[in-house]
Scaffold this active site. Structure first.
Site, PDB file in Angstrom:
ATOM      1  N   GLU A   1      20.123 -39.454   2.188  1.00 39.03           N
ATOM      2  CA  GLU A   1      21.216 -39.254   1.239  1.00 39.03           C
ATOM      3  C   GLU A   1      20.757 -39.471  -0.197  1.00 39.03           C
ATOM      4  OE1 GLU A   1      21.132 -41.265   3.973  1.00 39.03           O
ATOM      5  OE2 GLU A   1      23.166 -41.933   4.443  1.00 39.03           O
TER       6      GLU A   1
ATOM      7  N   CYS B   1      24.796 -45.979   4.825  1.00 39.48           N
ATOM      8  CA  CYS B   1      24.671 -47.427   4.673  1.00 39.48           C
ATOM      9  C   CYS B   1      25.297 -47.829   3.337  1.00 39.48           C
ATOM     10  CB  CYS B   1      23.198 -47.828   4.717  1.00 39.48           C
ATOM     11  SG  CYS B   1      22.247 -47.277   3.275  1.00 39.48           S
TER      12      CYS B   1
ATOM     13  N   HIS C   1      16.125 -43.050   1.576  1.00 38.88           N
ATOM     14  CA  HIS C   1      17.009 -42.546   2.632  1.00 38.88           C
ATOM     15  C   HIS C   1      17.340 -41.087   2.331  1.00 38.88           C
ATOM     16  CE1 HIS C   1      18.748 -46.704   3.977  1.00 38.88           C
ATOM     17  NE2 HIS C   1      17.428 -46.731   3.805  1.00 38.88           N
TER      18      HIS C   1
ATOM     19  N   CYS D   1      23.520 -46.143   0.250  1.00 43.02           N
ATOM     20  CA  CYS D   1      23.819 -44.718   0.099  1.00 43.02           C
ATOM     21  C   CYS D   1      25.293 -44.475  -0.220  1.00 43.02           C
ATOM     22  CB  CYS D   1      23.389 -43.968   1.353  1.00 43.02           C
ATOM     23  SG  CYS D   1      21.597 -43.983   1.568  1.00 43.02           S
TER      24      CYS D   1
END
Length: 154
Positions: A48, A76, A46, A79
């Site tokens: 992040e 999420c 992801h 993260c």
């Protein structure tokens, strides 16, 4: 947030969900990333998470005190947990994520009172632009309008 949005557009060009992130320390961008889950075949890639890795390499420490993460979508659970563990001071995000968001939509992992680190959180920054990128992406892939449900109050 402007640079994070540009990162999100780059992700979209690669067929990824359009999410972009940057990390800033002392007014200087030290990391930037966009989603790479499909390109890397890695569920943890992801924006992040990748930005945290890059920032840690830049500062030579896993502790990112004094840093702010700007991301186009509410983090999420994975993260949010990484941001807490990395000791990021501030998280600024664009669109709310009513299906997976952990900064207030589903739960608030970033500011959970039992954790030893709780970053400052600001949501809804450039929300219209970030949300539009996501809606257009999913509409194009699903062939129908993607309907956002509003975030839960809280």
């Amino acid at each position: 947030m402007r640079i994070a949005l540009a990162e999100a557009r780059m992700a979209e060009e690669e067929g990824e969900v359009p999410v972009g992130a940057i990390i800033v320390r002392d007014g200087v961008m030290i990391a930037h990333a966009n989603n790479r889950t499909i390109r890397d075949q890695d569920a943890t890639a992801h924006a992040e998470s990748l930005a945290i890795r890059e920032a840690s390499a830049q500062v030579g420490s896993w502790r990112l005190a004094g840093c702010t993460l700007y991301v186009t979508l509410e983090p999420c659970a994975m993260c949010a947990g990484a941001l807490v563990l990395a000791r990021v001071d501030r998280v600024v995000f664009g669109a709310w994520d009513p299906k997976a968001g952990m900064a207030g939509s589903i739960a608030d992992l970033l500011r959970h009172p039992r954790l030893n680190h709780r970053p400052e959180v600001q949501g809804g920054v450039s929300e219209d632009e970030a949300g539009a990128l996501l809606r257009e992406f999913f509409t194009a892939r699903r062939g129908r309008e993607f309907v956002d449900t509003p975030p839960l109050p809280g």
